[in-house]
Motif scaffolding. Sequence first.
Motif, PDB file in Angstrom:
ATOM      1  N   HIS A 189      -7.603  -7.108   7.429  1.00 48.38           N
ATOM      2  CA  HIS A 189      -6.947  -6.824   8.712  1.00 48.38           C
ATOM      3  C   HIS A 189      -7.972  -6.450   9.771  1.00 48.38           C
ATOM      4  O   HIS A 189      -9.122  -6.114   9.451  1.00 48.38           O
ATOM      5  CB  HIS A 189      -5.880  -5.740   8.564  1.00 48.38           C
TER       6      HIS A 189
ATOM      7  N   HIS B 248     -10.144  -6.874   0.841  1.00 49.93           N
ATOM      8  CA  HIS B 248     -10.202  -5.723  -0.062  1.00 49.93           C
ATOM      9  C   HIS B 248      -8.922  -5.612  -0.877  1.00 49.93           C
ATOM     10  O   HIS B 248      -7.833  -5.963  -0.417  1.00 49.93           O
ATOM     11  CB  HIS B 248     -10.458  -4.423   0.705  1.00 49.93           C
TER      12      HIS B 248
ATOM     13  N   ARG C 249       0.874  -1.166   0.000  1.00 52.96           N
ATOM     14  CA  ARG C 249       0.000   0.000   0.000  1.00 52.96           C
ATOM     15  C   ARG C 249       0.916   1.221   0.000  1.00 52.96           C
ATOM     16  O   ARG C 249       1.724   1.396   0.926  1.00 52.96           O
ATOM     17  CB  ARG C 249      -0.905   0.035   1.243  1.00 52.96           C
TER      18      ARG C 249
ATOM     19  N   HIS D 192      -6.020  -8.132   0.657  1.00 52.44           N
ATOM     20  CA  HIS D 192      -5.675  -8.478   2.036  1.00 52.44           C
ATOM     21  C   HIS D 192      -6.851  -8.099   2.942  1.00 52.44           C
ATOM     22  O   HIS D 192      -7.849  -7.532   2.493  1.00 52.44           O
ATOM     23  CB  HIS D 192      -4.353  -7.824   2.474  1.00 52.44           C
TER      24      HIS D 192
ATOM     25  N   ARG E 128     -12.132   4.799   2.794  1.00 48.32           N
ATOM     26  CA  ARG E 128     -11.459   5.641   1.783  1.00 48.32           C
ATOM     27  C   ARG E 128     -12.356   6.826   1.444  1.00 48.32           C
ATOM     28  O   ARG E 128     -13.568   6.650   1.290  1.00 48.32           O
ATOM     29  CB  ARG E 128     -11.206   4.897   0.475  1.00 48.32           C
TER      30      ARG E 128
HETATM   31 FE   FE2 Z   1      -6.045  -2.654   3.820  1.00 47.88          FE
END
Ligand code: FE2
Length: 348
Positions: A112, A151, A74, A110, A118
């Motif tokens: 988490h 996502h 990222r 991934h 966003r």
């Molecule tokens: Fe993420």
Amino acid sequence: MTASAPLGTLAELPADYLHALDGQHAKPAWPSLRSLIPQGAPERRTLAHRWTYRDLRPLLLRAGELAPMERAERRVLMLSNPGLEGKPFATASIFLGFQVILPGERAPNHRHSPSAVRIIVEGEGAYTNVQGQRLEMRRGDVILTPAHLWHEHAHDGEGPMIWLDALDVPLMVAMEAAYGSPGSVQTSSQRLDASQTRHRRGGLLPYERLGRRAQDYAQFRYPWAEVREALLDLAKDTPTGQAVQLAYVNPETGLECMPTFGFSALMLRPGEEIDMPLTSASTGLLVLEGSGRTVADGKTLTWEDSDVVAIPTHSRIRHCNASARQPAFLIQVDDAPMQRKLGFYQQF
Ligand SMILES: [Fe+2]
């Protein structure tokens, strides 16, 4: 003894007693009680601060050259509040970061434990897949990627695609509960997402949802074009001096769209100056349109398109639209939902 009487200090305690406590990995509370729980008001390290998009954007684009996606996963510039001693957090509980993805790139799948949201800043042609649901990204859209949901991001358009990430990662880190896992590429549906179909209009639900248990996340994407239009309509019916503000909610529960963070859209009418309620929450702001200033705890922060502002807890906040002709629009993120759930949220 009164509540404000000075408490005993470490220096007053015998050395052999302190040594014995050390041996048992124990500490006396009373010498540090006032710093742990200050009287009257919390101790705040977070400073009211503004990050300028015009200055950050070239550095973000340079990250595109310096850090290929396979080495970055990222590509994010984390906004680090100058009061938080280098911690990569915008406020004590809110992580904010600008993320860039370039044409043809894919940010791998991934998931988490921290939740992410966003807010799209610039670019066209990119999309996020959340649990196989394909979500277009257009300026001002708010897109949810809740805790533990898969996502990934991809960009089929031209030019850089940039958005602001908001995560509850400071809370997850404090709880020693932050972790993530990689996944394989998603098979995304080509169907339109719920914001364009099942939850297209406020006040309407697909009939079969009546009487059913509400989904935790009925809608992942909140298109800005519709929120902006709704704000303009709400402004007609909102008395002067009262904020024109819409909350992003789960359309099946009417509650905040995320469990930890609240998101809302704020419109400042031309020339408007407005005092926000004094609360125990900390706040982040992304400017979507217009220019103006925010006075937080007596500090004046001027802003324009795509700038970001962070405001600590327990702050007096006044927003001012600098234009006498054009409205200004901001997206607000705050930690009020997590404070409410923990039972200590206050509005003064
Ligand atoms: Fe993420």
